[in-house]
Design a protein around this motif. Structure first.
Motif, PDB file in Angstrom:
ATOM      1  N   GLU A  44      -0.828  -4.969  -1.613  1.00 46.63           N
ATOM      2  CA  GLU A  44      -1.207  -3.777  -2.363  1.00 46.63           C
ATOM      3  C   GLU A  44      -0.124  -3.346  -3.352  1.00 46.63           C
ATOM      4  O   GLU A  44      -0.421  -3.000  -4.501  1.00 46.63           O
ATOM      5  CB  GLU A  44      -1.521  -2.633  -1.403  1.00 46.63           C
ATOM      6  CG  GLU A  44      -2.103  -1.405  -2.084  1.00 46.63           C
ATOM      7  CD  GLU A  44      -2.615  -0.390  -1.082  1.00 46.63           C
ATOM      8  OE1 GLU A  44      -2.040   0.708  -1.033  1.00 46.63           O
ATOM      9  OE2 GLU A  44      -3.576  -0.709  -0.353  1.00 46.63           O
ATOM     10  N   ARG A  45       1.131  -3.371  -2.928  1.00 45.29           N
ATOM     11  CA  ARG A  45       2.240  -3.000  -3.813  1.00 45.29           C
ATOM     12  C   ARG A  45       3.228  -4.136  -4.020  1.00 45.29           C
ATOM     13  O   ARG A  45       4.249  -3.962  -4.657  1.00 45.29           O
ATOM     14  CB  ARG A  45       2.979  -1.769  -3.264  1.00 45.29           C
ATOM     15  CG  ARG A  45       2.185  -0.470  -3.324  1.00 45.29           C
ATOM     16  CD  ARG A  45       2.960   0.689  -2.720  1.00 45.29           C
ATOM     17  NE  ARG A  45       3.324   0.433  -1.337  1.00 45.29           N
ATOM     18  CZ  ARG A  45       2.526   0.655  -0.294  1.00 45.29           C
ATOM     19  NH1 ARG A  45       1.322   1.167  -0.485  1.00 45.29           N
ATOM     20  NH2 ARG A  45       2.922   0.382   0.937  1.00 45.29           N
ATOM     21  N   GLY A  46       2.945  -5.301  -3.438  1.00 40.75           N
ATOM     22  CA  GLY A  46       3.816  -6.457  -3.627  1.00 40.75           C
ATOM     23  C   GLY A  46       5.071  -6.447  -2.786  1.00 40.75           C
ATOM     24  O   GLY A  46       6.054  -7.121  -3.116  1.00 40.75           O
ATOM     25  N   PRO A  65      -0.328  -4.955  10.154  1.00 41.53           N
ATOM     26  CA  PRO A  65      -0.639  -6.057   9.234  1.00 41.53           C
ATOM     27  C   PRO A  65      -1.809  -5.690   8.318  1.00 41.53           C
ATOM     28  O   PRO A  65      -2.900  -6.245   8.403  1.00 41.53           O
ATOM     29  CB  PRO A  65      -0.988  -7.207  10.181  1.00 41.53           C
ATOM     30  CG  PRO A  65      -1.501  -6.540  11.413  1.00 41.53           C
ATOM     31  CD  PRO A  65      -0.725  -5.265  11.535  1.00 41.53           C
ATOM     32  N   ARG A  66      -1.558  -4.723   7.452  1.00 44.87           N
ATOM     33  CA  ARG A  66      -2.518  -4.297   6.445  1.00 44.87           C
ATOM     34  C   ARG A  66      -1.880  -4.457   5.079  1.00 44.87           C
ATOM     35  O   ARG A  66      -0.654  -4.362   4.948  1.00 44.87           O
ATOM     36  CB  ARG A  66      -2.939  -2.841   6.670  1.00 44.87           C
ATOM     37  CG  ARG A  66      -3.613  -2.569   8.014  1.00 44.87           C
ATOM     38  CD  ARG A  66      -3.902  -1.088   8.201  1.00 44.87           C
ATOM     39  NE  ARG A  66      -4.823  -0.585   7.182  1.00 44.87           N
ATOM     40  CZ  ARG A  66      -5.081   0.719   6.987  1.00 44.87           C
ATOM     41  NH1 ARG A  66      -4.472   1.635   7.735  1.00 44.87           N
ATOM     42  NH2 ARG A  66      -5.913   1.103   6.048  1.00 44.87           N
ATOM     43  N   VAL A  67      -2.669  -4.673   4.055  1.00 41.85           N
ATOM     44  CA  VAL A  67      -2.111  -4.946   2.728  1.00 41.85           C
ATOM     45  C   VAL A  67      -1.310  -3.769   2.198  1.00 41.85           C
ATOM     46  O   VAL A  67      -0.444  -3.931   1.345  1.00 41.85           O
ATOM     47  CB  VAL A  67      -3.220  -5.337   1.730  1.00 41.85           C
ATOM     48  CG1 VAL A  67      -3.857  -6.649   2.137  1.00 41.85           C
ATOM     49  CG2 VAL A  67      -4.267  -4.227   1.604  1.00 41.85           C
ATOM     50  N   GLY A  68      -1.587  -2.558   2.703  1.00 42.65           N
ATOM     51  CA  GLY A  68      -0.836  -1.382   2.281  1.00 42.65           C
ATOM     52  C   GLY A  68       0.406  -1.114   3.095  1.00 42.65           C
ATOM     53  O   GLY A  68       1.106  -0.132   2.845  1.00 42.65           O
ATOM     54  N   ALA A  69       0.713  -1.966   4.092  1.00 44.89           N
ATOM     55  CA  ALA A  69       1.915  -1.831   4.932  1.00 44.89           C
ATOM     56  C   ALA A  69       1.980  -0.466   5.610  1.00 44.89           C
ATOM     57  O   ALA A  69       3.023   0.185   5.651  1.00 44.89           O
ATOM     58  CB  ALA A  69       3.182  -2.078   4.109  1.00 44.89           C
ATOM     59  N   GLN A  70       0.848  -0.030   6.191  1.00 49.52           N
ATOM     60  CA  GLN A  70       0.829   1.247   6.917  1.00 49.52           C
ATOM     61  C   GLN A  70       1.646   1.145   8.207  1.00 49.52           C
ATOM     62  O   GLN A  70       1.736   0.074   8.821  1.00 49.52           O
ATOM     63  CB  GLN A  70      -0.613   1.651   7.232  1.00 49.52           C
ATOM     64  CG  GLN A  70      -1.331   2.358   6.113  1.00 49.52           C
ATOM     65  CD  GLN A  70      -1.792   1.422   4.999  1.00 49.52           C
ATOM     66  OE1 GLN A  70      -1.907   0.219   5.202  1.00 49.52           O
ATOM     67  NE2 GLN A  70      -2.066   1.977   3.821  1.00 49.52           N
ATOM     68  N   ALA A  99       6.891   2.184   2.310  1.00 48.42           N
ATOM     69  CA  ALA A  99       7.439   2.781   1.091  1.00 48.42           C
ATOM     70  C   ALA A  99       7.731   4.270   1.240  1.00 48.42           C
ATOM     71  O   ALA A  99       8.536   4.820   0.486  1.00 48.42           O
ATOM     72  CB  ALA A  99       6.474   2.555  -0.076  1.00 48.42           C
ATOM     73  N   THR A 100       7.096   4.933   2.203  1.00 47.17           N
ATOM     74  CA  THR A 100       7.216   6.386   2.307  1.00 47.17           C
ATOM     75  C   THR A 100       7.880   6.858   3.597  1.00 47.17           C
ATOM     76  O   THR A 100       8.492   7.937   3.620  1.00 47.17           O
ATOM     77  CB  THR A 100       5.831   7.050   2.210  1.00 47.17           C
ATOM     78  OG1 THR A 100       5.014   6.614   3.316  1.00 47.17           O
ATOM     79  CG2 THR A 100       5.141   6.692   0.900  1.00 47.17           C
ATOM     80  N   VAL A 101       7.755   6.106   4.680  1.00 47.94           N
ATOM     81  CA  VAL A 101       8.218   6.589   5.981  1.00 47.94           C
ATOM     82  C   VAL A 101       9.732   6.751   6.055  1.00 47.94           C
ATOM     83  O   VAL A 101      10.223   7.737   6.635  1.00 47.94           O
ATOM     84  CB  VAL A 101       7.672   5.696   7.109  1.00 47.94           C
ATOM     85  CG1 VAL A 101       8.376   5.977   8.436  1.00 47.94           C
ATOM     86  CG2 VAL A 101       6.168   5.902   7.267  1.00 47.94           C
ATOM     87  N   PRO A 102      10.547   5.837   5.506  1.00 46.79           N
ATOM     88  CA  PRO A 102      11.999   6.064   5.596  1.00 46.79           C
ATOM     89  C   PRO A 102      12.457   7.381   4.976  1.00 46.79           C
ATOM     90  O   PRO A 102      13.289   8.090   5.560  1.00 46.79           O
ATOM     91  CB  PRO A 102      12.574   4.847   4.856  1.00 46.79           C
ATOM     92  CG  PRO A 102      11.567   3.775   5.063  1.00 46.79           C
ATOM     93  CD  PRO A 102      10.243   4.484   4.967  1.00 46.79           C
TER      94      PRO A 102
END
Length: 339
Positions: free
Chosen positions: A31-33, A248-253, A274-277
């Motif tokens: 999703e975001r590479g 293991p989802r394309v958005g890295a949830q 991308a957001t959790v840290p």
């Protein structure tokens, strides 16, 4: 991080243990590479709360060597090629098969697994040092077809309140998918059979109080458009997707611990590597201190004994388990009627 040990590879010193990351630029999340190296950096960023939640526990690995969009398999056994410093522990599957599973001893063990393409850690409910003791009650709130996340939120709050009534403090995390997981860390007194019995009693109590919203029915044909309280996630040898673990989802949830004050507003799909840290750095760990306040399971076990004394049988077990004492026929009601 050090210089590459071979073209494209990186070696990371993790508290004195060197872990090589091969093909760090391989895209794992389309999703975001985001790459394998981005996944490594995520676990470095959340190492402290992650290890507080899963440290010392055996892990079932979900491997995606070509990234979340590629082929996958579950791996119970650490491979024979594992480094000598790797810690494993013997675990048993429901059918009695034993294997030496990776133990979440430290972050080096996690990054070693990430290098193998592990996207997803499923965690046993005990510590490797005390496999006879299940020290977590894990309430998996599973939305049936037609159920939205708003209903799952509502049931999570009802679960928290019911547990609080009997003096059990619970925490909550997103599943990384459509559901929520409510956890209670337990005193080291009970095995998985007892913890499952407590989960069955809790599920039935929730269903009695909120029959239009909650179901404890194992058979899907009986659930309707309700939230299923999956008590069998507490069955012996059952693993659950771990806190702070990446799906293991394309958005890295991420399966993210949240505060109860966030329950009404949280958007699970926005909780990613991308957001959790940054969120952790700003808010801290919502599960901080959970191990310092272990809970007593006695009230739920009292409910279980009351239900059995009142004529209720045990709830059905998953098909991979041997037939259990006091278990009803393990057949869907519609099929039983035909028979």
């Amino acid at each position: 991080m050090s210089e590459p040990v071979s073209p494209g590879d990186l070696t990371i010193d993790v508290a004195g243990t060197e872990v090589t990351i091969t093909h760090p630029d391989k895209v794992f999340f389309a999703e975001r590479g985001e790459t394998k190296l981005d996944l490594v950096r995520y676990y470095l960023a959340v190492a402290e709360p992650f290890l507080a939640a899963v440290g010392g526990r055996p892990l079932l690995l979900e491997r995606y060597p070509d990234g979340a969009s590629g082929k996958s398999w579950f791996q119970k056994r650490a491979p024979k090629s594992a480094p000598s410093w790797l810690t494993t522990a013997e675990v048993v599957t429901p059918n009695g098969t034993t294997s030496n599973a990776l133990v979440a001893t430290d972050l080096a063990h996690i990054l070693w697994a990430v290098n193998l393409g592990c996207i997803g850690f499923h965690v046993w409910p005990f510590h490797a040092a005390a496999p006879q003791v299940a020290d977590e009650l894990r309430i998996d709130l599973d939305p049936s077809p037609g159920v939205g996340f708003a209903q799952v939120r509502e049931v999570a709050a009802l679960t928290r309140d019911l547990l609080a009534e009997v003096g059990i403090e619970a925490r909550v995390k997103t599943s990384g998918a459509r559901g929520l997981h409510v956890y209670a860390r337990l005193l080291p007194r009970w095995d998985s059979y007892e913890v499952r019995a407590a989960a069955v009693a809790l599920a039935r109590a929730l269903e009695r109080r909120h029959p239009d919203l909650v179901t404890a029915r194992w058979w899907k044909e009986e659930r309707g458009a309700r939230v299923f309280v999956d008590f069998n996630q507490n069955a012996p040898h059952k693993t659950v997707f771990g806190a702070w673990c990446v799906r293991p989802r394309v958005g890295a949830q991420v399966s993210t611990p949240i505060g109860w004050d966030e329950l009404d507003t949280v958007d699970p799909d926005s909780l990613t590597i991308a957001t959790v840290p940054a969120r952790l750095a700003e808010r801290g760990d919502p599960w901080a201190g959970i191990a310092e306040r272990p809970q007593a399971l006695d009230p739920l076990l009292d409910w279980s004994r009351r239900d059995l004394a009142g004529g209720l049988m045990d709830a059905p077990w998953p098909p991979v388990y041997p037939k259990q004492p006091n278990e009803p026929p393990r057949v869907a009601p519609s099929r039983a009627r035909k028979d």
